[in-house]
Design a protein around this motif. Structure first.
Motif, PDB file in Angstrom:
ATOM      1  N   VAL A 106      11.369 -24.123 -21.979  1.00 17.76           N
ATOM      2  CA  VAL A 106      12.020 -24.076 -23.296  1.00 17.76           C
ATOM      3  C   VAL A 106      13.271 -23.218 -23.167  1.00 17.76           C
ATOM      4  CG1 VAL A 106      11.778 -23.431 -25.715  1.00 17.76           C
ATOM      5  CG2 VAL A 106       9.796 -24.295 -24.457  1.00 17.76           C
ATOM      6  N   ALA A 107      14.417 -23.757 -23.594  1.00 16.42           N
ATOM      7  CA  ALA A 107      15.682 -23.056 -23.391  1.00 16.42           C
ATOM      8  C   ALA A 107      15.893 -21.913 -24.383  1.00 16.42           C
ATOM      9  CB  ALA A 107      16.847 -24.052 -23.490  1.00 16.42           C
ATOM     10  N   ASP A 108      15.487 -22.115 -25.615  1.00 19.01           N
ATOM     11  CA  ASP A 108      15.811 -21.155 -26.677  1.00 19.01           C
ATOM     12  C   ASP A 108      14.532 -20.502 -27.208  1.00 19.01           C
ATOM     13  OD1 ASP A 108      16.730 -19.727 -28.838  1.00 19.01           O
ATOM     14  OD2 ASP A 108      17.819 -21.404 -29.757  1.00 19.01           O
ATOM     15  N   PRO A 109      14.423 -19.163 -27.151  1.00 17.56           N
ATOM     16  CA  PRO A 109      13.234 -18.497 -27.716  1.00 17.56           C
ATOM     17  C   PRO A 109      12.990 -18.838 -29.181  1.00 17.56           C
ATOM     18  CG  PRO A 109      14.473 -16.963 -26.355  1.00 17.56           C
ATOM     19  CD  PRO A 109      15.319 -18.205 -26.479  1.00 17.56           C
ATOM     20  N   ALA A 110      14.052 -19.078 -29.950  1.00 17.76           N
ATOM     21  CA  ALA A 110      13.874 -19.445 -31.360  1.00 17.76           C
ATOM     22  C   ALA A 110      13.120 -20.772 -31.481  1.00 17.76           C
ATOM     23  CB  ALA A 110      15.228 -19.539 -32.055  1.00 17.76           C
ATOM     24  N   ASP A 111      13.442 -21.720 -30.583  1.00 19.31           N
ATOM     25  CA  ASP A 111      12.715 -22.992 -30.594  1.00 19.31           C
ATOM     26  C   ASP A 111      11.247 -22.785 -30.222  1.00 19.31           C
ATOM     27  OD1 ASP A 111      15.005 -24.371 -31.289  1.00 19.31           O
ATOM     28  OD2 ASP A 111      15.528 -24.860 -29.208  1.00 19.31           O
ATOM     29  N   MET A 112      11.024 -21.904 -29.254  1.00 21.81           N
ATOM     30  CA  MET A 112       9.654 -21.622 -28.833  1.00 21.81           C
ATOM     31  C   MET A 112       8.859 -21.013 -29.979  1.00 21.81           C
ATOM     32  SD  MET A 112       7.551 -21.899 -26.325  1.00 21.81           S
ATOM     33  CE  MET A 112       5.804 -21.479 -26.356  1.00 21.81           C
ATOM     34  N   TRP A 113       9.463 -20.081 -30.712  1.00 21.01           N
ATOM     35  CA  TRP A 113       8.742 -19.444 -31.811  1.00 21.01           C
ATOM     36  C   TRP A 113       8.435 -20.446 -32.918  1.00 21.01           C
ATOM     37  CZ3 TRP A 113       5.385 -16.443 -33.474  1.00 21.01           C
ATOM     38  CH2 TRP A 113       5.276 -16.130 -34.832  1.00 21.01           C
ATOM     39  N   PRO A 161       6.938  -8.019 -13.872  1.00 23.63           N
ATOM     40  CA  PRO A 161       7.457  -6.775 -14.450  1.00 23.63           C
ATOM     41  C   PRO A 161       8.979  -6.707 -14.322  1.00 23.63           C
ATOM     42  CG  PRO A 161       5.551  -6.332 -13.070  1.00 23.63           C
ATOM     43  CD  PRO A 161       5.914  -7.768 -12.841  1.00 23.63           C
ATOM     44  N   GLY A 162       9.614  -6.171 -15.352  1.00 23.67           N
ATOM     45  CA  GLY A 162      11.065  -6.021 -15.328  1.00 23.67           C
ATOM     46  C   GLY A 162      11.811  -7.154 -15.985  1.00 23.67           C
ATOM     47  N   ARG A 163      11.152  -8.287 -16.222  1.00 26.48           N
ATOM     48  CA  ARG A 163      11.814  -9.399 -16.890  1.00 26.48           C
ATOM     49  C   ARG A 163      11.379  -9.424 -18.345  1.00 26.48           C
ATOM     50  NH1 ARG A 163      12.046 -15.862 -15.191  1.00 26.48           N
ATOM     51  NH2 ARG A 163      13.810 -16.355 -16.589  1.00 26.48           N
ATOM     52  N   PRO A 164      12.293  -9.626 -19.304  1.00 27.74           N
ATOM     53  CA  PRO A 164      11.893  -9.726 -20.712  1.00 27.74           C
ATOM     54  C   PRO A 164      10.800 -10.767 -20.887  1.00 27.74           C
ATOM     55  CG  PRO A 164      14.280  -9.586 -20.544  1.00 27.74           C
ATOM     56  CD  PRO A 164      13.757  -9.732 -19.135  1.00 27.74           C
ATOM     57  N   TRP A 165       9.738 -10.393 -21.605  1.00 32.98           N
ATOM     58  CA  TRP A 165       8.547 -11.232 -21.650  1.00 32.98           C
ATOM     59  C   TRP A 165       8.841 -12.590 -22.289  1.00 32.98           C
ATOM     60  CZ3 TRP A 165       5.242 -13.508 -25.246  1.00 32.98           C
ATOM     61  CH2 TRP A 165       4.010 -13.939 -24.733  1.00 32.98           C
ATOM     62  N   LYS A 166       9.515 -12.608 -23.415  1.00 29.36           N
ATOM     63  CA  LYS A 166       9.780 -13.881 -24.094  1.00 29.36           C
ATOM     64  C   LYS A 166      10.660 -14.782 -23.223  1.00 29.36           C
ATOM     65  CE  LYS A 166       9.289 -12.239 -28.844  1.00 29.36           C
ATOM     66  NZ  LYS A 166       9.982 -11.892 -30.111  1.00 29.36           N
ATOM     67  N   GLU A 167      11.633 -14.190 -22.571  1.00 27.75           N
ATOM     68  CA  GLU A 167      12.516 -14.966 -21.683  1.00 27.75           C
ATOM     69  C   GLU A 167      11.709 -15.591 -20.558  1.00 27.75           C
ATOM     70  OE1 GLU A 167      15.448 -13.483 -18.310  1.00 27.75           O
ATOM     71  OE2 GLU A 167      16.327 -13.130 -20.311  1.00 27.75           O
ATOM     72  N   GLY A 168      10.792 -14.813 -19.979  1.00 29.21           N
ATOM     73  CA  GLY A 168       9.965 -15.334 -18.901  1.00 29.21           C
ATOM     74  C   GLY A 168       9.032 -16.431 -19.356  1.00 29.21           C
ATOM     75  N   VAL A 169       8.472 -16.286 -20.550  1.00 28.69           N
ATOM     76  CA  VAL A 169       7.581 -17.318 -21.095  1.00 28.69           C
ATOM     77  C   VAL A 169       8.341 -18.613 -21.312  1.00 28.69           C
ATOM     78  CG1 VAL A 169       6.302 -17.990 -23.168  1.00 28.69           C
ATOM     79  CG2 VAL A 169       5.904 -15.760 -22.127  1.00 28.69           C
ATOM     80  N   CYS A 170       9.524 -18.513 -21.917  1.00 26.82           N
ATOM     81  CA  CYS A 170      10.313 -19.717 -22.179  1.00 26.82           C
ATOM     82  C   CYS A 170      10.692 -20.426 -20.874  1.00 26.82           C
ATOM     83  CB  CYS A 170      11.568 -19.361 -22.973  1.00 26.82           C
ATOM     84  SG  CYS A 170      11.234 -18.888 -24.691  1.00 26.82           S
ATOM     85  N   ALA A 171      11.071 -19.642 -19.875  1.00 27.35           N
ATOM     86  CA  ALA A 171      11.440 -20.248 -18.586  1.00 27.35           C
ATOM     87  C   ALA A 171      10.251 -20.963 -17.955  1.00 27.35           C
ATOM     88  CB  ALA A 171      11.972 -19.165 -17.644  1.00 27.35           C
ATOM     89  N   ALA A 172       9.071 -20.337 -18.031  1.00 27.94           N
ATOM     90  CA  ALA A 172       7.877 -20.943 -17.421  1.00 27.94           C
ATOM     91  C   ALA A 172       7.441 -22.208 -18.145  1.00 27.94           C
ATOM     92  CB  ALA A 172       6.741 -19.918 -17.416  1.00 27.94           C
TER      93      ALA A 172
END
Length: 275
Positions: free
Chosen positions: A231-238, A217-228
């Protein structure tokens, strides 16, 4: 209606005042019954009538009368082919519905489906794009739903101008549920899925992972997913997520149910107040 037939339909009987072509009622030919507006593909013949099946699998029989059908918006007379038609193998769209071959996308209707953002819109297009083009329904991305009630009022929904809205994280007690509760038009349907973001509506197995990462909780969800997932860039992940979605089988059931309800709602013919 005058534009549809190319002339004033009230000025006499248009079916008798023009030469109407005859067309073989081949399997999967998509036509519309001129009187009732029922649109479907030819699936056979019964007692001298042609059998049409619509996108929901409903079947109706229609007599082969002169100028009784519309093909691409123009009147035609259907005739039974000289040889018995052999049903073609049915191709399925990415949404699982029967593909309608040889028909152009309709001109966009006034009704719309809104989704929360461009990722939602891209995923909906990936799975339901064929169905929506056939129905003439446009999907428009919003920049969040914080002002949803005001945007709905500005849209001025009505019997022939329906609005469907797909909402992320629509669960009891959420901020999203409180916003949605302020929308009360009978011509608006809001549905949603329980996932924090539409990314999470994609099945983990489609991405080759066991489960979506748990983000504190408290961490942006997409940022946390990419870190786990490293993946450095959410755009690449999407881009990776979208590339792994081929059909409805790659997304979770709540998203499928929500979208099917919205499509049915915005394409439902308006009720005749005189009936």
């Amino acid at each position: 209606m005058g534009r549809r037939y190319g002339e004033d339909v009230l000025a006499g009987d248009w079916r008798r005042r023009r030469t109407v072509p005859e067309v073989d009622a081949e399997p999967d030919l998509v036509v519309e019954d001129a009187d009732s507006g029922f649109c479907g593909a030819v699936v056979g013949f019964e007692a001298g009538a042609v059998v049409l099946e619509d996108r929901h699998g409903r079947r109706r029989n229609f007599p082969l009368l002169p100028a009784a059908f519309l093909l691409d918006g123009e009147p035609v007379t259907l005739r039974r082919p000289t040889r018995a038609p052999v049903p073609a193998a049915r191709r399925r769209t990415a949404s699982g519905s029967i593909a309608v071959e040889g028909v152009r996308a309709q001109v966009a209707k006034a009704s719309r489906i809104w989704v929360e953002g461009v990722h939602d819109a891209a995923l909906v297009e990936r799975i339901w794009g064929d169905d929506l083009r056939i129905e003439g329904v446009v999907v428009e991305p919003l920049d969040g739903i914080d002002a949803l009630d005001a945007e709905v009022r500005a849209f001025t929904p009505g019997p022939t101008r329906r609005l469907g809205v797909l909402v992320d994280h629509l669960v009891p007690g959420s901020k999203e549920s409180r916003i949605v509760a302020r929308v009360d038009s009978p011509y608006v349907l809001v549905t949603g899925h329980p996932y924090v973001d539409v990314w999470q509506a994609v099945k983990p197995a489609a991405l080759g992972i066991r489960a979506w990462p748990v983000v504190p909780p408290g961490r942006p969800w997409k940022e946390g997913v990419c870190a786990a997932l490293g993946v450095a860039d959410p755009a690449d992940m999407w881009r990776h997520i979208l590339s792994r979605v081929d059909s409805f089988a790659d997304v979770e059931t709540p998203l499928i149910n929500a979208m099917e309800r919205l499509i049915d709602f915005v394409t439902d013919p308006p009720t005749d107040p005189d009936r």
